[in-house]
Design an enzyme around this catalytic site. Structure first.
Site, mmCIF file in Angstrom:
data_model
loop_
_atom_site.group_PDB
_atom_site.id
_atom_site.type_symbol
_atom_site.label_atom_id
_atom_site.label_comp_id
_atom_site.label_asym_id
_atom_site.label_seq_id
_atom_site.Cartn_x
_atom_site.Cartn_y
_atom_site.Cartn_z
ATOM 1 C CE LYS A 162 -4.041 1.999 0.460
ATOM 2 N NZ LYS A 162 -3.786 2.766 -0.770
ATOM 3 C CE LYS A 170 3.456 6.805 6.734
ATOM 4 N NZ LYS A 170 3.273 7.809 5.664
ATOM 5 C CE LYS A 179 4.618 7.492 -1.281
ATOM 6 N NZ LYS A 179 3.778 7.815 -0.132
ATOM 7 C CB THR A 199 -2.851 13.320 5.756
ATOM 8 O OG1 THR A 199 -3.013 12.274 4.813
ATOM 9 C CG2 THR A 199 -1.413 13.400 6.201
ATOM 10 C CG ASN A 220 -4.549 16.735 1.196
ATOM 11 O OD1 ASN A 220 -4.324 16.350 2.341
ATOM 12 N ND2 ASN A 220 -5.656 16.425 0.561
ATOM 13 C CB SER A 243 -5.925 4.694 2.069
ATOM 14 O OG SER A 243 -5.643 5.808 1.275
HETATM 15 P P1 NAD Z 1 0.796 18.793 -1.762
HETATM 16 O O1 NAD Z 1 1.469 18.677 -3.085
HETATM 17 O O2 NAD Z 1 -0.672 18.986 -1.704
HETATM 18 O O3 NAD Z 1 1.455 20.016 -0.916
HETATM 19 C C1 NAD Z 1 2.816 20.200 -0.727
HETATM 20 C C2 NAD Z 1 3.018 21.639 -0.258
HETATM 21 O O4 NAD Z 1 4.376 21.844 0.101
HETATM 22 C C3 NAD Z 1 2.689 22.698 -1.303
HETATM 23 O O5 NAD Z 1 1.980 23.749 -0.682
HETATM 24 C C4 NAD Z 1 4.064 23.204 -1.747
HETATM 25 O O6 NAD Z 1 4.025 24.536 -2.204
HETATM 26 C C5 NAD Z 1 4.801 23.088 -0.443
HETATM 27 N N1 NAD Z 1 6.262 23.082 -0.539
HETATM 28 C C6 NAD Z 1 7.080 22.437 -1.401
HETATM 29 N N2 NAD Z 1 8.368 22.740 -1.112
HETATM 30 C C7 NAD Z 1 8.335 23.585 -0.062
HETATM 31 C C8 NAD Z 1 9.333 24.252 0.706
HETATM 32 N N3 NAD Z 1 10.624 24.092 0.466
HETATM 33 N N4 NAD Z 1 8.921 25.035 1.726
HETATM 34 C C9 NAD Z 1 7.617 25.214 2.014
HETATM 35 N N5 NAD Z 1 6.650 24.606 1.334
HETATM 36 C C10 NAD Z 1 7.007 23.812 0.312
HETATM 37 O O7 NAD Z 1 1.242 17.529 -0.940
HETATM 38 P P2 NAD Z 1 0.564 16.914 0.368
HETATM 39 O O8 NAD Z 1 -0.347 15.848 -0.059
HETATM 40 O O9 NAD Z 1 0.103 17.999 1.245
HETATM 41 O O10 NAD Z 1 1.841 16.203 1.003
HETATM 42 C C11 NAD Z 1 2.808 16.915 1.764
HETATM 43 C C12 NAD Z 1 3.680 15.914 2.478
HETATM 44 O O11 NAD Z 1 2.849 15.084 3.281
HETATM 45 C C13 NAD Z 1 4.461 14.956 1.574
HETATM 46 O O12 NAD Z 1 5.686 14.649 2.186
HETATM 47 C C14 NAD Z 1 3.609 13.713 1.532
HETATM 48 O O13 NAD Z 1 4.334 12.552 1.237
HETATM 49 C C15 NAD Z 1 3.081 13.724 2.955
HETATM 50 N N6 NAD Z 1 1.856 12.952 3.112
HETATM 51 C C16 NAD Z 1 0.696 13.335 2.507
HETATM 52 C C17 NAD Z 1 -0.430 12.542 2.653
HETATM 53 C C18 NAD Z 1 -1.739 12.946 2.040
HETATM 54 O O14 NAD Z 1 -2.728 12.218 2.245
HETATM 55 N N7 NAD Z 1 -1.830 14.060 1.361
HETATM 56 C C19 NAD Z 1 -0.374 11.369 3.408
HETATM 57 C C20 NAD Z 1 0.815 11.028 4.039
HETATM 58 C C21 NAD Z 1 1.933 11.824 3.869
#
Ligand code: NAD
Length: 415
Positions: free
Chosen positions: A67, A91, A103, A187, A218, A357
């Site tokens: 997953k 996780k 992944k 999340t 997100n 999920s």
């Molecule tokens: P996303 O693409 O929606 O958002 C990422 C954000 O980070 C954006 O606002 C982008 O502008 C910002 N960003 C990128 N580089 C940056 C920097 N140097 N400084 C400040 N901001 C920066 O992605 P997401 O889904 O929100 O995921 C963010 C993190 O959370 C990732 O590491 C992802 O693997 C992790 N994550 C997300 C989920 C999920 O369900 N969305 C689940 C588990 C883990």
């Protein structure tokens, strides 16, 4: 740039040593079970074919189907995807859902693709790997830069190729195509429940806590919303373009930032778009400087390797919540721990996404539909139970929460 897979292996060794994990079990955790790679041909709008390098790593399925999300980003590398698949194995075990870890990723800047090119790439990804995924085999999901629309295209392509309708092959779909209520905020909700559990145990009050959030996608934006409504003071936020800080410490309204982010494509509380604007209620900072500002809670919700040996000395937060995967390098973490900073690790703090999920997969398999309330209630139960378990393991082994989470997971995976 640190190698995220070496970081992940350093975390594994520390926990394995503490519990005296058998060498054969350690060996199984150190290597993914399968690494798939492809060059996906995509028809571009100019009629030419462009190839994009893609990966699917299946780390471990000891506890259930692989997953993990699929990431579209220009900096994707095999080492990164290997590390992320490993963290998924940990996780899913931490929160006790019946999945393993996997992944996927594509080296692409999706912002440079048209909608048609993005659809072609998403469908191409499934054509490349569809023989190796399935509801009981490997269940992908969204990650950085992949959306419910992309998941819908992928499921549609999978159904066409297999001749069967199988929504449970991928999670994070749109509601109309079998997605779950509550997945969008899962999340952040999960992270919020974990943080609330900690501050309850520390007898702290939200209204007295100043929060800075790095990343406003997100995870970060939904977290800002939950924190704002619970009374925390959000004194700083950043995205990849800019960062803002409230020097008076009164706190920003998450709705206003979100509205401006949506209309202007960057976090701000004004619309002047200047790095040095003259507004009195906030200041702009260079993006990475936000990490170094004084605050009580720092939420890392952007990308990996944000706190490293280069900047750990400047971190002033008391609690760090990792919504992103791997945002703190192990060498830096050791030092932060020595400084007395409490870290709520990714493998627990962002596990709300994979938990919901699982709820989506379960609803698809059983042709059911849960209410938003049921999703939130079940998620809260899972996150609180897992947090309490990790906090008591940390106490027992006199260790940090990440190592405790690894111990909890390793025991479940290898039993
Ligand atoms: P996303 O693409 O929606 O958002 C990422 C954000 O980070 C954006 O606002 C982008 O502008 C910002 N960003 C990128 N580089 C940056 C920097 N140097 N400084 C400040 N901001 C920066 O992605 P997401 O889904 O929100 O995921 C963010 C993190 O959370 C990732 O590491 C992802 O693997 C992790 N994550 C997300 C989920 C999920 O369900 N969305 C689940 C588990 C883990």
């Amino acid at each position: 740039m640190q190698n995220p897979y070496s970081n992940a292996m350093a975390q594994l060794s520390k926990a394995a040593k503490l519990i005296g994990l058998k060498k054969s079990d350690l060996g199984k955790m150190q290597k993914p079970q399968r690494i798939l790679q492809a060059n996906i041909p995509v028809k571009m709008d100019n009629g030419k074919i462009k190839k994009f390098k893609a990966f699917r790593v299946q780390h471990n399925n000891r506890r259930g189907p692989y997953k993990g999300g699929i990431r579209f980003h220009q900096n994707v590398s095999l080492n990164e995807i290997k590390a992320l698949s490993f963290w998924m194995t940990i996780k899913t075990a931490v929160v006790g859902i019946p999945f393993g870890g996997g992944k996927g990723g594509v080296i692409v800047n999706p912002k440079k693709l048209s909608k048609t090119e993005l659809e072609n790439l998403s469908r191409g990804y499934i054509r490349a790997f569809y023989k190796y995924i399935g509801p009981r085999v490997d269940v992908p999901a969204p990650d950085v830069n992949t959306t419910s629309q992309i998941m819908d295209w992928m499921v549609d392509e999978y159904n066409k190729l297999t001749g069967k309708i199988q929504p449970a092959v991928i999670t994070g779909k749109s509601l109309a195509n079998g997605g779950s209520l509550g997945r969008n905020t899962a999340t952040a909700d999960g992270g919020f429940y974990v943080l609330s559990e900690l501050i309850k145990k520390m007898r702290l009050k939200p209204k007295n806590l100043r929060v800075i959030i790095q990343g406003f996608g997100n995870a970060g934006a939904n977290m800002a919303d939950s924190l704002f409504h619970a009374g925390f003071k959000i004194i700083g936020v950043s995205d990849s373009i800019t960062s803002i800080i409230d020097p008076a410490g009164k706190g920003f309204d998450s709705h206003i930032i979100e509205k401006i982010k949506k209309s202007h494509g960057r976090v701000d509380v004004c619309t002047c778009k200047k790095i040095k604007c003259s507004c009195v209620d906030h200041q702009h900072l260079p993006v990475q400087k936000i990490l170094e500002q004084p605050c009580d809670i720092l939420v890392l919700a952007a990308l990996e390797n944000q706190i490293t040996k280069a900047n750990y000395k400047k971190i002033k937060a008391k609690i760090i919540l990792e919504l992103a995967n791997g945002p703190i390098a192990p060498a830096a973490e050791k030092e932060l721990f020595k400084k007395g900073i409490t870290i709520l690790p990714d493998v627990l703090a962002n596990a709300g996404g994979v938990t919901v999920s699982f709820f989506e997969w379960y609803q698809n398999i059983h042709h059911g539909k849960w209410s938003k309330n049921k999703v939130k209630t079940e998620l809260k139960k899972t996150m609180i139970k897992s947090s309490d378990e990790i906090m008591s393991i940390a106490k027992k082994y006199n260790t940090d929460f990440r190592t405790a989470a690894f111990i909890s997971a390793l025991k479940k995976i290898t039993r």
